[in-house]
Design a protein around this motif. Sequence first.
Motif, PDB file in Angstrom:
ATOM      1  N   GLU A   1       0.828  -1.207   0.000  1.00 48.63           N
ATOM      2  CA  GLU A   1       0.000   0.000   0.000  1.00 48.63           C
ATOM      3  C   GLU A   1       0.864   1.261   0.000  1.00 48.63           C
ATOM      4  OE1 GLU A   1      -0.495  -2.705   1.761  1.00 48.63           O
ATOM      5  OE2 GLU A   1      -2.632  -3.196   1.810  1.00 48.63           O
TER       6      GLU A   1
ATOM      7  N   GLN B   1       2.432   1.654  -3.470  1.00 50.00           N
ATOM      8  CA  GLN B   1       1.407   2.118  -4.409  1.00 50.00           C
ATOM      9  C   GLN B   1       1.095   3.607  -4.199  1.00 50.00           C
ATOM     10  OE1 GLN B   1      -2.327   0.012  -4.185  1.00 50.00           O
ATOM     11  NE2 GLN B   1      -3.052   0.879  -6.095  1.00 50.00           N
ATOM     12  N   ALA B   2       0.900   4.024  -2.961  1.00 50.26           N
ATOM     13  CA  ALA B   2       0.576   5.428  -2.667  1.00 50.26           C
ATOM     14  C   ALA B   2       1.741   6.343  -3.019  1.00 50.26           C
ATOM     15  CB  ALA B   2       0.196   5.585  -1.192  1.00 50.26           C
ATOM     16  N   TYR B   3       2.964   5.904  -2.742  1.00 47.34           N
ATOM     17  CA  TYR B   3       4.154   6.688  -3.057  1.00 47.34           C
ATOM     18  C   TYR B   3       4.294   6.841  -4.573  1.00 47.34           C
ATOM     19  CZ  TYR B   3       9.119   8.084  -2.837  1.00 47.34           C
ATOM     20  OH  TYR B   3      10.320   8.743  -2.965  1.00 47.34           O
ATOM     21  N   GLY B   4       4.113   5.744  -5.294  1.00 43.09           N
ATOM     22  CA  GLY B   4       4.163   5.797  -6.756  1.00 43.09           C
ATOM     23  C   GLY B   4       3.105   6.723  -7.324  1.00 43.09           C
ATOM     24  N   LYS B   5       1.914   6.677  -6.750  1.00 44.86           N
ATOM     25  CA  LYS B   5       0.818   7.544  -7.195  1.00 44.86           C
ATOM     26  C   LYS B   5       1.171   9.017  -6.968  1.00 44.86           C
ATOM     27  CE  LYS B   5      -4.145   8.131  -6.462  1.00 44.86           C
ATOM     28  NZ  LYS B   5      -5.294   7.677  -5.677  1.00 44.86           N
TER      29      LYS B   5
ATOM     30  N   GLN C   1       3.668  10.009  -9.613  1.00 41.68           N
ATOM     31  CA  GLN C   1       2.973  10.161 -10.897  1.00 41.68           C
ATOM     32  C   GLN C   1       2.206  11.488 -10.936  1.00 41.68           C
ATOM     33  OE1 GLN C   1       0.658   6.571 -11.157  1.00 41.68           O
ATOM     34  NE2 GLN C   1       2.360   5.398 -12.008  1.00 41.68           N
ATOM     35  N   ALA C   2       1.592  11.848  -9.807  1.00 41.95           N
ATOM     36  CA  ALA C   2       0.879  13.128  -9.730  1.00 41.95           C
ATOM     37  C   ALA C   2       1.849  14.284  -9.930  1.00 41.95           C
ATOM     38  CB  ALA C   2       0.146  13.261  -8.394  1.00 41.95           C
TER      39      ALA C   2
ATOM     40  N   SER D   1       2.572  14.535 -13.637  1.00 41.04           N
ATOM     41  CA  SER D   1       1.443  15.166 -14.337  1.00 41.04           C
ATOM     42  C   SER D   1       1.396  16.666 -14.055  1.00 41.04           C
ATOM     43  CB  SER D   1       0.127  14.517 -13.907  1.00 41.04           C
ATOM     44  OG  SER D   1       0.106  13.166 -14.317  1.00 41.04           O
TER      45      SER D   1
ATOM     46  N   HIS E   1      -0.715  18.911  -2.593  1.00 45.53           N
ATOM     47  CA  HIS E   1      -0.801  17.464  -2.759  1.00 45.53           C
ATOM     48  C   HIS E   1      -0.352  16.754  -1.489  1.00 45.53           C
ATOM     49  CE1 HIS E   1      -0.971  18.832  -6.893  1.00 45.53           C
ATOM     50  NE2 HIS E   1      -1.475  17.662  -7.202  1.00 45.53           N
TER      51      HIS E   1
ATOM     52  N   ASP F   1      -1.621   9.416  -0.234  1.00 44.57           N
ATOM     53  CA  ASP F   1      -2.873   8.784   0.155  1.00 44.57           C
ATOM     54  C   ASP F   1      -2.613   7.714   1.220  1.00 44.57           C
ATOM     55  OD1 ASP F   1      -5.562   8.218   0.227  1.00 44.57           O
ATOM     56  OD2 ASP F   1      -5.533   6.948  -1.566  1.00 44.57           O
TER      57      ASP F   1
END
Length: 158
Positions: A61, A64-68, A71-72, A75, A133, A136
Amino acid sequence: MRFLLLLVLISFLPRLGAAQVAISYRAAATKGIRVSHLDSVYRSAIHADTTKAVFAGYEDEVVQAYGKLLQALGSYLKANQFLWSKPTKGFNRIYFRADGTIDYYVYQFRAGEIEAVREAEFQRLLTEFVKSHKIDLRGRMPFAQCSPVTYHDAPAAK
């Protein structure tokens, strides 16, 4: 008298959580922000020794949250017309409040990876990014996550 003493004591406490800071390792050292001190205040999100990890048992988890979050950032940079001319290698150490808000985003690029003017623009945009930001994840205490990173342009929206 107690109020004055309390005020004096508070002024000597570290300014953790006082502002959301994006800064290079080099600039942090110049400004007296010691990563070793931050590391003593923010526990590792994940750690080989699970007794030292805030999210022991939830490593997937965290990843995944760190990668997200990264990615943000990609972007966000692209939306603000910041494009990498090539894959650019660096290292991040991000310090979060328990609620996932970014307190410190400390980064470093490999020598020769980015021109000074481009790094200044990255710094400016990253400073704005950390204000709006968060990761999550919610922890029981402040936590940190680090990694090597290769920045590249975010893929085109579908």
